[in-house]
Design an enzyme around this catalytic site. Structure first.
Site, PDB file in Angstrom:
ATOM      1  N   THR A 305      -1.710  -9.521  -6.571  1.00 24.72           N
ATOM      2  CA  THR A 305      -2.654  -8.946  -5.353  1.00 24.72           C
ATOM      3  C   THR A 305      -1.907  -7.807  -4.828  1.00 24.72           C
ATOM      4  OG1 THR A 305      -1.622 -10.313  -3.569  1.00 24.72           O
ATOM      5  CG2 THR A 305      -2.907 -11.382  -4.981  1.00 24.72           C
ATOM      6  N   ASP A 306      -2.509  -7.121  -3.997  1.00 22.74           N
ATOM      7  CA  ASP A 306      -1.982  -6.042  -3.088  1.00 22.74           C
ATOM      8  C   ASP A 306      -1.485  -6.977  -1.752  1.00 22.74           C
ATOM      9  OD1 ASP A 306      -0.846  -3.702  -2.033  1.00 22.74           O
ATOM     10  OD2 ASP A 306      -2.465  -2.486  -2.680  1.00 22.74           O
ATOM     11  N   TRP A 307      -0.833  -6.154  -0.821  1.00 28.88           N
ATOM     12  CA  TRP A 307      -0.167  -6.744   0.384  1.00 28.88           C
ATOM     13  C   TRP A 307      -1.026  -7.617   1.010  1.00 28.88           C
ATOM     14  CZ3 TRP A 307       4.823  -5.964   1.499  1.00 28.88           C
ATOM     15  CH2 TRP A 307       5.368  -6.002   2.791  1.00 28.88           C
TER      16      TRP A 307
END
Length: 759
Positions: A305-307
């Site tokens: 995932t991203d942040w």
């Protein structure tokens, strides 16, 4: 290069984290399976958990990281020994020295080796245009500048050097390249892309993947990460992390090719689009993450995932009623690793979900296998840190020269009235404008800090535009007045007075550094203060050389109309000032070309591969009329094209077509020319684009020299995605265009279009 202390070297030689090996002589898959068979559920879920470095650092009473950064042993033990966390990422605040990175990574891996199975940590970093989070590293042009070179060899070399310097910082995972298509100029991450064209994006992106990964398990290679799968770059309102509305066939036609090429090039990891498409967050889309990414594209690596993006399924997207449900949705959709990044909620929820039967154990095993495989492929089990003595070229003159070459070839000459450029070195020059004397305007975001706001501090030994010009022609020949800040006048009268004493004005306008959401804007035009400075300087009658340093094509039409010459410098990296001075004064012949369409007006944002309806007609004054078209760029010499030739008048499904053209340098100096092949499908069942780039080749020619440039195409190169999301090539007439040369040919198929499946 900074010296590594003898004590540090001795420590490296004496310490090597040797995680448990599952029959080292066996295949990677056998080793993965044997290790997986020994793991508990908790150990597996730990491998799927990624924390930011800040989560394990010492902090003061106000929860701020203690400086210099130091690991908190208790927090680190909790993360790696209690929760078995498999990955860490990021830098805390600003760039570290190589020595400091060595200490951090060594302690992390030494702690990981105390866990039962001794699985090393996979550390990830955003080395976007060089190892931008290590001091003294080599910073290249941002990707948009790399695209402007139209030279895949330069992209490959820059990525190879970046990998070397990332490994010299004891890190094995680079969150690059960005493969998003830079279609909307408002979007703040345009400069991280290879521009608006799918062919350029896929060609340069694949070159970068190969440069980063090499043979992957070598001590100079890192795992690449494709970002941000997919459609992230086309939000409807132009703001970062806001919804996109993209039909499936349109997504496949324009946004998917760069990811497919990167998968084919061997990319081992992918980071997922933070936003949503057609109301479905990509982190929740089993269709995109499993059916398409795995089933169609054949990707076998880690999907991260991203942040905080699993949390955002609940907090922002509102498709999950609870955080626990968000974890269930994302993991079942196909997420392998969660960039949590601060706590253990993902870990706890996922274990509960497996026990409740809401996430199958098979999905956990699948994800962990992918993570372990990348760790084995990158050599982490054999050498989880690395030897400082193995990287003597870090920050070397050789690497700096490669950065300078990239910047030299990226900077794009857009206007040169009456051959005002190159300037003579004995001229008196005024250098002015808000971007003239700051490294922030050369490096952009992701430079030493997330926002790039400390580049003047960390790159103090590099030349700003002003300093490079002073070095090139001598301080006595250079006047300087800022004239304006980014958005306000600053002693404009002093700049005008100085202009009257000069022979020419180098006016530097554009943007300072930014990254992601803080770079959102509501107005594409440059602030009025910059435009007014251009007007006041033009009134002096002295020739204005407009230099644009910006992350996206801001509307500058008023200022550009006042210039005698215009140069686009993008964010050209630490050597960008030197490269610009080289071009301004004729030591380098410019060869960059625009990797996007430069808009003339705020509300006329059309890509070059527009539909015919967007061209306008005799009664429509508001058709396609950009300031500069994609692929445009001038040189200090001239080139002529002739003898466009096709190997046969018709192409069939089983054939290849060779297209050749003669290119001659008809000017007085040596120069590089990017030969761009466009092909137009004249009639099709889906309205065809006016033209599409299907090939390019950059060549160097001496005065009077000629060369024949050839391209080979197949029916698949003419294909488009139809309304059934199938890639098809339909029979009919096609038009070739290379510079001013045109030719047609026919594609002849059987009674039905050639189908090559889904893209």
């Amino acid at each position: 290069m900074k010296n590594i202390g003898l004590a540090l070297v001795a420590f490296c030689c004496s310490f090597s984290v040797m995680a448990q090996r599952a029959q080292p002589g066996s295949s990677v898959d056998q080793r993965v399976n044997q290790l997986l068979s020994q793991m508990t559920l908790e150990e597996k879920v730990g491998q799927m958990t990624q924390l930011t470095l800040d989560a394990v650092l010492k902090t003061d009473a106000q929860k701020n990281a203690v400086m210099p950064h130091a690991l908190d042993e208790q927090k680190l033990n909790e993360a790696l020994l209690k929760y078995h966390v498999g990955s860490l990422l990021n830098v805390s605040g600003a760039a570290e020295t190589r020595e400091h990175w060595y200490g951090l990574i060594s302690q992390i891996q030494k702690t990981a080796a105390k866990d039962r199975l001794k699985i090393p940590v996979l550390y990830g970093i955003d080395a976007m245009h060089g190892m931008n989070y290590t001091t003294g590293s080599t910073l290249f042009p941002q990707e948009i500048g790399m695209a402007a070179t139209f030279n895949p060899d330069i992209a490959y070399k820059a990525a190879e050097i970046t990998a070397y310097e990332v490994r010299a910082s004891y890190i094995t995972w680079n969150f690059a390249p960005v493969l998003d298509l830079g279609k909307n100029p408002l979007w703040p991450r345009i400069y991280e892309t290879f521009g608006e064209d799918p062919y350029v994006a896929k060609t340069m992106g694949a070159a970068m993947v190969k440069g980063l990964q090499g043979n992957l398990n070598g001590k100079y290679n890192v795992a690449a990460c494709m970002k941000h799968y997919m459609g992230y770059s086309f939000p409807l309102n132009g703001k970062d992390r806001t919804p996109a509305w993209i039909p499936d066939r349109y997504l496949r036609e324009y946004f998917m090719p760069s990811f497919k090429a990167a998968v084919d090039a061997g990319a081992r990891t992918v980071m997922v689009n933070s936003s949503e498409i057609n109301g479905v967050p990509v982190h929740a889309s089993k269709y995109l993450l499993t059916d398409v990414l795995r089933g169609e594209l054949g990707f076998t690596g880690i999907a991260v995932t991203d942040w905080q993006d699993i949390k955002y399924l609940h907090d922002r997207h509102h498709i999950a009623a609870t955080q626990k449900e968000a974890v269930q949705i994302a993991v079942n959709a196909g997420i392998d690793m969660s960039m949590v990044p601060y706590d253990y909620t993902f870990y706890n929820y996922l274990i509960e979900l497996v026990h409740e039967g809401k996430v199958p154990m098979a999905r956990i095993n699948e994800a962990v296998k992918r993570i372990l495989k990348v760790k084995l492929e990158t050599g982490l089990f054999e050498s989880s840190i690395g030897n400082p003595n193995d990287y003597p070229k870090f920050g070397s003159a050789e690497f700096t020269q490669a950065s300078l070459q990239a910047a030299n070839e990226s900077i794009t000459l857009l206007k040169n009235n009456n051959q005002i450029l190159p300037l003579k070195k004995n001229m008196k020059v005024l250098v002015t404008g808000p971007t003239a004397n700051t490294m922030r305007a050369l490096n952009g975001g992701w430079s030493y800090t997330w926002q790039g706001d400390r580049s003047d501090e960390f790159a103090a030994d590099k030349n700003t535009i002003l300093e490079a010009i002073q070095q090139k022609v001598g301080k006595d020949n250079v006047l300087y007045e800022p004239g304006a800040t980014f958005d306000a006048a600053q002693n404009t009268d002093d700049a005008v007075k100085a202009a009257r004493k000069a022979d020419a004005i180098v006016l530097c306008l554009g943007e300072l550094s930014y990254a992601e959401n803080p770079g959102n804007i509501d107005e594409l035009s440059l602030p009025n203060a910059q435009i007014e400075l251009a007007h006041e300087l033009a009134k002096t009658g002295k020739p204005v050389i407009l230099v644009l340093t910006e992350g996206r094509p801001r509307v500058v039409t008023e200022a550009e109309n006042l210039s005698a010459a215009t140069l686009m410098a993008y964010y050209s990296g630490n050597e960008g000032g030197n490269a610009l001075a080289n071009i301004l004064f004729g030591d380098v012949n410019p060869s960059g070309r625009l990797p996007y369409t430069y808009p003339r007006y705020n509300n006329a944002l059309v890509n070059y591969y527009r539909k015919n309806l967007e061209n306008g007609n005799s009664d429509d004054a508001h058709g396609y009329h950009p300031l500069y078209e994609f692929g445009y760029g001038l040189s200090y010499t001239t080139f002529s094209y002739s003898n466009l030739h096709v190997s046969q008048p018709s192409l069939t499904a089983s054939q290849k077509l060779t297209i050749s053209v003669d290119v001659k340098n008809t000017g007085q100096r040596e120069g590089k020319e990017s030969v761009l092949l466009y092909i137009s499908d004249l009639y099709a069942s889906i309205t065809p684009d006016t033209k599409r780039l299907r090939g390019f080749s950059k060549i160097n020619l001496k005065p009077g020299e000629s060369r024949t440039v050839s391209f080979t195409i197949t029916p698949k190169d003419l294909a488009f995605v139809n309304d059934q999301s199938q890639l098809v090539t339909e029979p009919g007439e096609f038009k070739i265009q290379i510079a001013d040369q045109t030719q047609t040919f026919n594609y002849e198929a059987s009674t039905v279009p050639s189908r090559t499946g889904k893209l």
